[in-house]
Design a protein around this motif. Structure first.
Motif, PDB file in Angstrom:
ATOM      1  N   LYS A 182       0.831  -1.209   0.000  1.00 29.75           N
ATOM      2  CA  LYS A 182       0.000   0.000   0.000  1.00 29.75           C
ATOM      3  C   LYS A 182       0.866   1.261   0.000  1.00 29.75           C
ATOM      4  O   LYS A 182       0.577   2.227  -0.702  1.00 29.75           O
TER       5      LYS A 182
ATOM      6  N   LEU B 157       2.425   1.640  -3.480  1.00 30.67           N
ATOM      7  CA  LEU B 157       1.501   1.887  -4.592  1.00 30.67           C
ATOM      8  C   LEU B 157       0.791   3.237  -4.510  1.00 30.67           C
ATOM      9  O   LEU B 157       0.428   3.800  -5.533  1.00 30.67           O
ATOM     10  N   THR B 158       0.602   3.772  -3.287  1.00 32.75           N
ATOM     11  CA  THR B 158      -0.125   5.051  -3.145  1.00 32.75           C
ATOM     12  C   THR B 158       0.511   6.176  -3.958  1.00 32.75           C
ATOM     13  O   THR B 158      -0.164   6.799  -4.784  1.00 32.75           O
TER      14      THR B 158
ATOM     15  N   ILE C 199       0.127   5.677  -7.970  1.00 31.82           N
ATOM     16  CA  ILE C 199      -1.181   6.010  -8.562  1.00 31.82           C
ATOM     17  C   ILE C 199      -1.443   7.509  -8.454  1.00 31.82           C
ATOM     18  O   ILE C 199      -1.994   8.130  -9.371  1.00 31.82           O
TER      19      ILE C 199
ATOM     20  N   MET D 107      -9.202   4.289  -6.393  1.00 34.38           N
ATOM     21  CA  MET D 107      -8.029   3.411  -6.189  1.00 34.38           C
ATOM     22  C   MET D 107      -7.083   4.037  -5.174  1.00 34.38           C
ATOM     23  O   MET D 107      -6.540   3.343  -4.305  1.00 34.38           O
ATOM     24  N   THR D 108      -6.895   5.362  -5.263  1.00 38.47           N
ATOM     25  CA  THR D 108      -6.030   6.055  -4.297  1.00 38.47           C
ATOM     26  C   THR D 108      -6.626   5.962  -2.900  1.00 38.47           C
ATOM     27  O   THR D 108      -5.908   5.751  -1.914  1.00 38.47           O
TER      28      THR D 108
ATOM     29  N   ASN E 298      -5.927   2.692  -1.526  1.00 41.83           N
ATOM     30  CA  ASN E 298      -4.470   2.513  -1.358  1.00 41.83           C
ATOM     31  C   ASN E 298      -3.917   3.171  -0.100  1.00 41.83           C
ATOM     32  O   ASN E 298      -3.005   2.634   0.529  1.00 41.83           O
TER      33      ASN E 298
ATOM     34  N   TYR F 161      -4.919  -7.411  -5.719  1.00 40.16           N
ATOM     35  CA  TYR F 161      -4.725  -6.009  -5.349  1.00 40.16           C
ATOM     36  C   TYR F 161      -3.722  -5.334  -6.287  1.00 40.16           C
ATOM     37  O   TYR F 161      -3.938  -4.210  -6.755  1.00 40.16           O
TER      38      TYR F 161
ATOM     39  N   TRP G 159      -5.380  -4.729  -9.767  1.00 43.01           N
ATOM     40  CA  TRP G 159      -6.225  -3.530  -9.824  1.00 43.01           C
ATOM     41  C   TRP G 159      -5.367  -2.280 -10.032  1.00 43.01           C
ATOM     42  O   TRP G 159      -5.698  -1.426 -10.860  1.00 43.01           O
ATOM     43  N   ASN G 160      -4.287  -2.172  -9.273  1.00 41.58           N
ATOM     44  CA  ASN G 160      -3.425  -0.993  -9.380  1.00 41.58           C
ATOM     45  C   ASN G 160      -2.787  -0.877 -10.766  1.00 41.58           C
ATOM     46  O   ASN G 160      -2.764   0.204 -11.355  1.00 41.58           O
TER      47      ASN G 160
ATOM     48  N   PHE H  21      -3.481   2.077 -13.431  1.00 38.75           N
ATOM     49  CA  PHE H  21      -2.279   2.796 -13.902  1.00 38.75           C
ATOM     50  C   PHE H  21      -2.232   2.771 -15.432  1.00 38.75           C
ATOM     51  O   PHE H  21      -2.044   3.807 -16.081  1.00 38.75           O
TER      52      PHE H  21
END
Length: 506
Positions: A203, A206-207, A210, A242-243, A246, A443, A446-447, A451
């Motif tokens: 997390k 990835l935050t 995105i 998504m953010t 995340n 997970y 999805w990211n 993206f």
């Protein structure tokens, strides 16, 4: 990563509570220096003339010489009763057991226990007996279903103590006809600390990824002379959801006792599911070639409406379970007949609706493919450079559509399996082992998908004039290799739209 959860079995210890009317202040420890006066079995209780109301089943969490940790995130407890058959104390049909339960905590072995919750709960016993009910069968055990016992949304303390009483009141019919209870076993389920660390790391990484692409994407759109179209707005909204899912707010659960984190996590995931399902409908709809109602959200109310209603129903259902558990961790919607039927109906209906949704999505993608193939017949008439440009667009567009279908299929499977996994302790013997690769894989997918969408659908800063398109556009210039090269036209944002509107022919 290690497996997401661990199940630890606990056997309760039968303690004697000799201090009358001091139930609220006295905590009985099963072992250690201040352990309670124990009973081996109920025959000993009868010989010592100890009443059922003076017996307390005590469970210490965790096991001796271990500690709980905030990294465990949550604790879920399931109860199993060992009930023996006796001719003169048979288990009656639809028997209900009344539990007087208390939960306490402390952070070192010398502190006093502090109460977290106390409740009087009723659970329905669902037991079967495999042998004929004769004198020969006395002492054999019933086969009883697991009972939902307790759920806590944070593990902020090192030690927990559970005291369970089975108060008997023959006049009111409380705990009468429940058979001869020999033992109470608990199974404690918590998230693995190692899995939690991997999850948090994902997390945290990835935050910003995105977030950066989202800012870049919206900046590209605002640089255009035209207003953003529906598809661009929906992709941006998907990026925001998504953010939201995340952002690693779970880090705070390590330092704070936030029991509402499970509910908050469910709400975040629900918003993302609703957004993702709505996006796929709009995404396919916007690329339907001969659809007149385009670029308007109102054109999709028939498809998006049911998704919104379904999401709201699941939110209400979640509030009924996890919302009430914030006040009373021993509450469960599965304990009543109506609650169980409602819960099962919710999960089954949600699963069926998702499968139907997926079939509808496949049908829409099939239509888009068929229309695109129809348009491909006009490609041979174009100049070589322009034909290559459109072939590249169509190939990448088809590829993205197939990725969308794969992503949708995995999401539907993930939703159904996660619901079944959450419910299997509450239903009985249905067991599905979900490993951490499945959670982290979905997970991550999805990211990557979000993206890729923002990267491929960001308007190009390069400008294709009509003279360029008709002229010798260099194949190796790299400029024709974008999925949706923007033409700053009033009638549409992308080449795919232009192709759809039959304007691609020379």
């Amino acid at each position: 990563a290690p497996s997401p959860t661990t199940a630890v079995p606990y056997m309760s210890v039968k303690c004697i509570d000799v201090r009358k009317n001091h139930h609220k202040t006295k905590w009985l420890m099963p072992w250690g220096p201040n352990h309670c006066d124990k009973l081996k079995d109920f025959d000993e209780a009868v010989s010592r003339q100890i009443e059922a109301n003076d017996i307390v089943f005590a469970v210490h969490v965790p096991l001796p010489s271990k500690e709980m940790s905030p990294w465990f995130q949550f604790m879920l407890f399931i109860m199993q009763l060992d009930i023996a058959f006796k001719m003169d104390n048979d288990l009656k049909e639809n028997a209900e057991i009344t539990l007087d339960v208390s939960l306490a905590y402390r952070d070192n072995k010398f502190d006093d226990w502090k109460e977290i919750a106390h409740a009087i709960e009723i659970r329905k016993l669902k037991c079967t007996f495999g042998s004929p009910k004769t004198l020969d069968s006395e002492g054999r055990y019933y086969d009883c279903d697991f009972l939902p016992f307790m759920e806590i949304g944070s593990v902020a303390h090192k030690y927990y103590l559970i005291n369970i009483r089975l108060p008997v009141n023959e006049r009111k019919g409380i705990n009468v006809g429940i058979g001869e209870i020999k033992d109470i076993r608990l199974v404690g389920i918590h998230q693995n600390g190692g899995f939690t660390k991997v999850w948090f790391a994902m997390k945290t990484f990835l935050t910003p990824s995105i977030l950066i692409i989202m800012i870049w994407y919206w900046r590209r759109i605002t640089l255009m002379t035209r207003a953003p179209v529906l598809l661009e707005k929906v992709i941006f909204a998907l990026g925001i959801s998504m953010t939201f899912i995340n952002i690693p707010v779970e880090w705070f659960s390590i330092g704070f006792d936030w029991t509402w984190m499970l509910l908050f996590g469910d709400i975040r995931q629900g918003i993302f599911y609703a957004m993702l399902l709505s996006f796929w409908i709009i995404f396919c709809g916007e690329h339907m070639m001969d659809q007149s109602e385009r670029n308007r959200l109102s054109g999709y109310w028939k498809q998006v409406g049911p998704i919104a209603v379904g999401s709201f129903c699941l939110f209400i259902f979640d509030m009924c379970e996890r919302g009430v558990q914030l006040k009373n961790p021993f509450y469960s919607i599965w304990t009543t007949e109506v609650g169980t039927e409602l819960a099962m109906a919710f999960i089954i209906v949600a699963g069926i609706c998702l499968c139907l949704y997926f079939l509808f999505l496949c049908f829409m993608v099939f239509q888009v493919f068929r229309n695109i193939s129809g348009k491909q017949s006009s490609l041979p008439a174009m100049s070589k450079a322009r034909r290559l440009h459109y072939e590249g667009l169509i190939f990448r567009f088809k590829f993205l559509m197939l990725i969308t279908l794969a992503c949708a299929a995995m999401t539907v499977i993930f939703f159904i399996v996660s619901q079944v996994t959450e419910g299997h302790w509450k239903w009985g013997d249905i067991t599905i082992q979900v490993n951490s690769a499945f959670f982290t894989g979905i997970y991550g997918m999805w990211n990557l998908y979000v993206f890729a969408l923002m990267f491929l659908y960001a308007p190009s800063h390069k400008n294709y004039g009509e003279d360029q398109s008709n002229g010798d556009l260099g194949v190796n210039s790299g400029e024709e290799l974008q999925l949706t090269t923007t033409i700053t036209h009033v009638d549409g944002p992308t080449e795919v739209y232009k192709l759809a509107r039959k304007e691609a022919q020379e």
